[in-house]
Design a protein around this motif. Sequence first.
Motif, PDB file in Angstrom:
ATOM      1  N   ARG A   1      13.353  -8.714 -13.739  1.00 54.50           N
ATOM      2  CA  ARG A   1      12.701  -9.141 -14.978  1.00 54.50           C
ATOM      3  C   ARG A   1      13.602 -10.097 -15.762  1.00 54.50           C
ATOM      4  N   ASN A   2      14.894  -9.779 -15.779  1.00 56.14           N
ATOM      5  CA  ASN A   2      15.851 -10.641 -16.452  1.00 56.14           C
ATOM      6  C   ASN A   2      15.805 -12.061 -15.873  1.00 56.14           C
ATOM      7  N   SER A   3      15.807 -12.132 -14.543  1.00 56.18           N
ATOM      8  CA  SER A   3      15.799 -13.443 -13.881  1.00 56.18           C
ATOM      9  C   SER A   3      14.489 -14.173 -14.141  1.00 56.18           C
ATOM     10  N   VAL A   4      13.367 -13.436 -14.032  1.00 53.01           N
ATOM     11  CA  VAL A   4      12.045 -14.050 -14.233  1.00 53.01           C
ATOM     12  C   VAL A   4      11.976 -14.658 -15.627  1.00 53.01           C
ATOM     13  N   ARG A   5      12.469 -13.926 -16.594  1.00 58.75           N
ATOM     14  CA  ARG A   5      12.427 -14.425 -17.976  1.00 58.75           C
ATOM     15  C   ARG A   5      13.301 -15.657 -18.136  1.00 58.75           C
ATOM     16  N   ARG A   6      14.435 -15.634 -17.472  1.00 58.73           N
ATOM     17  CA  ARG A   6      15.308 -16.820 -17.557  1.00 58.73           C
ATOM     18  C   ARG A   6      14.633 -18.047 -16.990  1.00 58.73           C
ATOM     19  N   LEU A   7      13.770 -17.837 -16.001  1.00 61.31           N
ATOM     20  CA  LEU A   7      13.068 -18.957 -15.385  1.00 61.31           C
ATOM     21  C   LEU A   7      11.793 -19.296 -16.150  1.00 61.31           C
ATOM     22  N   GLY A   8      11.612 -18.692 -17.321  1.00 62.10           N
ATOM     23  CA  GLY A   8      10.442 -19.003 -18.154  1.00 62.10           C
ATOM     24  C   GLY A   8       9.170 -18.349 -17.661  1.00 62.10           C
ATOM     25  N   GLY A   9       9.278 -17.317 -16.830  1.00 63.09           N
ATOM     26  CA  GLY A   9       8.092 -16.677 -16.277  1.00 63.09           C
ATOM     27  C   GLY A   9       7.860 -15.283 -16.828  1.00 63.09           C
ATOM     28  N   THR A  10       6.859 -14.614 -16.267  1.00 61.49           N
ATOM     29  CA  THR A  10       6.570 -13.235 -16.657  1.00 61.49           C
ATOM     30  C   THR A  10       6.371 -12.418 -15.387  1.00 61.49           C
ATOM     31  N   ILE A  11       6.581 -11.110 -15.507  1.00 59.74           N
ATOM     32  CA  ILE A  11       6.303 -10.218 -14.380  1.00 59.74           C
ATOM     33  C   ILE A  11       5.491  -9.042 -14.887  1.00 59.74           C
ATOM     34  N   ASP A  12       4.463  -8.684 -14.127  1.00 58.10           N
ATOM     35  CA  ASP A  12       3.617  -7.549 -14.476  1.00 58.10           C
ATOM     36  C   ASP A  12       3.398  -6.731 -13.228  1.00 58.10           C
ATOM     37  N   VAL A  13       3.002  -5.461 -13.456  1.00 59.00           N
ATOM     38  CA  VAL A  13       2.714  -4.622 -12.301  1.00 59.00           C
ATOM     39  C   VAL A  13       1.330  -4.011 -12.477  1.00 59.00           C
ATOM     40  N   GLU A  14       0.590  -3.998 -11.361  1.00 58.75           N
ATOM     41  CA  GLU A  14      -0.678  -3.273 -11.312  1.00 58.75           C
ATOM     42  C   GLU A  14      -0.482  -2.235 -10.233  1.00 58.75           C
ATOM     43  N   SER A  15      -0.688  -0.973 -10.595  1.00 62.08           N
ATOM     44  CA  SER A  15      -0.391   0.047  -9.596  1.00 62.08           C
ATOM     45  C   SER A  15      -1.186   1.314  -9.849  1.00 62.08           C
ATOM     46  N   GLU A  16      -1.492   1.985  -8.733  1.00 54.28           N
ATOM     47  CA  GLU A  16      -2.159   3.277  -8.840  1.00 54.28           C
ATOM     48  C   GLU A  16      -1.361   4.237  -7.980  1.00 54.28           C
ATOM     49  N   LEU A  17      -1.073   5.397  -8.558  1.00 56.19           N
ATOM     50  CA  LEU A  17      -0.246   6.366  -7.854  1.00 56.19           C
ATOM     51  C   LEU A  17      -0.925   6.751  -6.538  1.00 56.19           C
TER      52      LEU A  17
ATOM     53  N   ASN B   1       0.854  -1.189   0.000  1.00 59.76           N
ATOM     54  CA  ASN B   1       0.000   0.000   0.000  1.00 59.76           C
ATOM     55  C   ASN B   1       0.890   1.240   0.000  1.00 59.76           C
ATOM     56  N   GLY B   2       2.003   1.128  -0.747  1.00 56.47           N
ATOM     57  CA  GLY B   2       2.996   2.205  -0.776  1.00 56.47           C
ATOM     58  C   GLY B   2       2.608   3.345  -1.699  1.00 56.47           C
ATOM     59  N   ARG B   3       3.620   4.037  -2.187  1.00 51.94           N
ATOM     60  CA  ARG B   3       3.368   5.270  -2.929  1.00 51.94           C
ATOM     61  C   ARG B   3       2.831   5.023  -4.336  1.00 51.94           C
ATOM     62  N   GLY B   4       3.005   3.826  -4.877  1.00 48.40           N
ATOM     63  CA  GLY B   4       2.436   3.508  -6.188  1.00 48.40           C
ATOM     64  C   GLY B   4       3.276   4.038  -7.334  1.00 48.40           C
ATOM     65  N   ILE B   5       2.908   3.618  -8.537  1.00 50.47           N
ATOM     66  CA  ILE B   5       3.680   3.972  -9.731  1.00 50.47           C
ATOM     67  C   ILE B   5       2.721   4.552 -10.766  1.00 50.47           C
ATOM     68  N   ALA B   6       3.122   5.674 -11.363  1.00 51.59           N
ATOM     69  CA  ALA B   6       2.277   6.303 -12.390  1.00 51.59           C
ATOM     70  C   ALA B   6       2.160   5.364 -13.592  1.00 51.59           C
ATOM     71  N   PRO B   7       0.989   5.326 -14.238  1.00 51.07           N
ATOM     72  CA  PRO B   7       0.774   4.391 -15.346  1.00 51.07           C
ATOM     73  C   PRO B   7       1.843   4.477 -16.434  1.00 51.07           C
ATOM     74  N   ARG B   8       2.331   5.694 -16.725  1.00 50.19           N
ATOM     75  CA  ARG B   8       3.308   5.813 -17.821  1.00 50.19           C
ATOM     76  C   ARG B   8       4.632   5.139 -17.475  1.00 50.19           C
ATOM     77  N   ASP B   9       4.845   4.862 -16.188  1.00 56.05           N
ATOM     78  CA  ASP B   9       6.107   4.254 -15.764  1.00 56.05           C
ATOM     79  C   ASP B   9       6.004   2.741 -15.578  1.00 56.05           C
ATOM     80  N   HIS B  10       4.815   2.166 -15.831  1.00 53.64           N
ATOM     81  CA  HIS B  10       4.638   0.739 -15.555  1.00 53.64           C
ATOM     82  C   HIS B  10       5.597  -0.143 -16.344  1.00 53.64           C
ATOM     83  N   GLU B  11       5.965   0.303 -17.546  1.00 56.15           N
ATOM     84  CA  GLU B  11       6.915  -0.464 -18.336  1.00 56.15           C
ATOM     85  C   GLU B  11       8.352  -0.004 -18.041  1.00 56.15           C
ATOM     86  N   ARG B  12       8.484   1.318 -17.852  1.00 56.92           N
ATOM     87  CA  ARG B  12       9.812   1.917 -17.695  1.00 56.92           C
ATOM     88  C   ARG B  12      10.576   1.364 -16.494  1.00 56.92           C
TER      89      ARG B  12
END
Lengths: 508, 141
Positions: free
Chosen positions: A469-485, A434-445
């Motif tokens: 992300r590098n490690s997750v991909r090496r393990l055959g996985g994916t990482i996503d973020v859902e966030s609201e500023l 429940n932290g400060r969150g990430i602006a939508p334009r930065d979700h990929e950045r």
Amino acid sequence: MDLSVRSTWSRIGEFLRTPSLARSVMGLLAVAFSLLLAVNVVTFVMSQRTAQTNDQIETAQAMRRDARTVLIATLDAETAQRGFLLTGRSEFLQPYRQAQEVLGPATARLHRAAMDDPSLWPSVRRIEELATTKQAELASTLRMAREGRIGPAIQAVRSGQGKVVMDDLRAAVADFDQLKSTRIAARSESSERLARATVAANVTAALLVLVLAGLSAWLVRRYVIEIQGARDQLNQMNAGLEATVEERTGDLIRANEEIQRFAYIVSHDLRAPLVNVMGYTSELEQAGKVIDNAITEAQKVREVQPDVVMAVREDMPEAIGFIRASTEKMDRLINAILKLSREGRRNLSPETLDMTAMAQNIADSVHHQTDASGARIVVETLPVLESDRLSMEQIFGNLIDNAVKYLDHDRPGEIVVSGQEVPGGWTVYRIADNGRGIAPRDHERIFELFRRSGRQDRTGEGLGLAFVRNSVRRLGGTIDVESELGKGSTFILKFPKRLIVSEPGAAL
Amino acid sequence: MTHPVKIVMVEDDHGHAKLIEKNIRRANINNEIKHFDDGGSALDYLFSAEVLANGPLLILLDLNLPDMSGTDILEKVKSDDRLRRAPVVVLTTTDDKVEIQRCYDLGCNVYITKPVDYESFAGAIRQLGLFLSVMQAPEIE
């Protein structure tokens, strides 16, 4: 409805226009069926006609019999008349009466039969007339005899008039008989011809059907050979495809290795000059101190120019400070690239991981930070995973560290680690804060190297998430973020339940 | 009669060479230092008759050289009957695990990574100097 009919028609048209085995076989079958149908129809018509002819022959035979019956009955009647006239005894009239009984129905049958066939009419008419005339003559003589006038009766017989009629009748019946037998013969012959034609048609049709069957079999065989050929070709292409995939995979692996090598070389070759920059900056600093001391000594005896003092005591240390800060930053960046490149080359060794314990350990390792800020970390029961331990520890460690680091101080922090298995052999973990969150334009950045989001009030190089992300991909996985500023962020990790390492140490 | 140990430094970066030398001197090591900035000339020197006549050696080796890899030199030195007793200190920017292993496999005696941080760097060299001052190098026969 109309449309569907039209489309059906167009499909049929299409089918008929396109040369294909199905069309050929269908055509052959259609021809064979129509042949069989034609043969059936012909046979049916023929048998009908044969039956008809047989009926006609039978009718003709019956007519012949009837004509003869008329003649014989008339002869019997005449014989009875003569007997009676000679003897005067009434029992001689017995055959006459019998003849009368036979004559009527026979004549009537002849008459009826003749009505169906006008060509017979004259002959039958004549037989009837002659028979009637004879009957009339017989009846008149017998009447005369019964009346006792035997003499005139014999006179009448003697006149030969009755004989003439009788001869005529005999001739007429013979003619009729002749006519009938000719016709019967003709009909029998045509019936036989019909039968022969039927047999011929049947044999021809049977042969044709055999030929068509042979043709169909040949077509099907040819088609099967074509299919086999196509299948062989397909197999070959499949084999080729596998080779292509292997080749591409090889290219990819090579490209990947190239990138790894590149990162490695860049890191090391960039480091060498940095050693000099840092080394000689320190040497300069040392030299500056020497000059500084010299100025202090000199100032004791005389005035030193203020711009020299300024240069040595302010400008030089400032310049050296910036050089040093920048070099240190450069060194950290290079080390980050190096770390990424090394992680990419590390051999993965999958093992069964108690994720709940792992996450709890990580949470415990940051408890001094969370306790200080009054935050808490909740680790729910997580599904086990078969994967690389070190990578998973680094991934969870980075994400939990980040969650703690970017908590909002205005509210008590809460971090929840949860997970569940999803269909298709995947496991999903969520790290929600429940932290400060990430602006939508930065979700990929945020996942890019050296990029950071939000106010830059926390230390960091922008490496953690890139690394994750590098490690997750090496393990055959994916990482996503859902966030609201201003509300919080949830990082969603998705891994295959079992990590399959294609080749030990393969940098995929 | 014992000869003083001669230090042979193979380092293509003159800056590094100077820094290393400075820090060795600051550690009060006054042995002769012979500097080569490429692998070829270093090998020519090491395998010349002069080396035989001039007693014990210590080799300071960088791995990233313009004409060859430092490991090539290491391999040649350690496979030579006379030179293989000379201690070799690999001093390089590479801190790659595989590379370090390879060097030790080839017979390197010490492996030191050049830290970018100058204080650490200077410290490392001074410690190396301390090490050199107590180290006994065998005679080259």
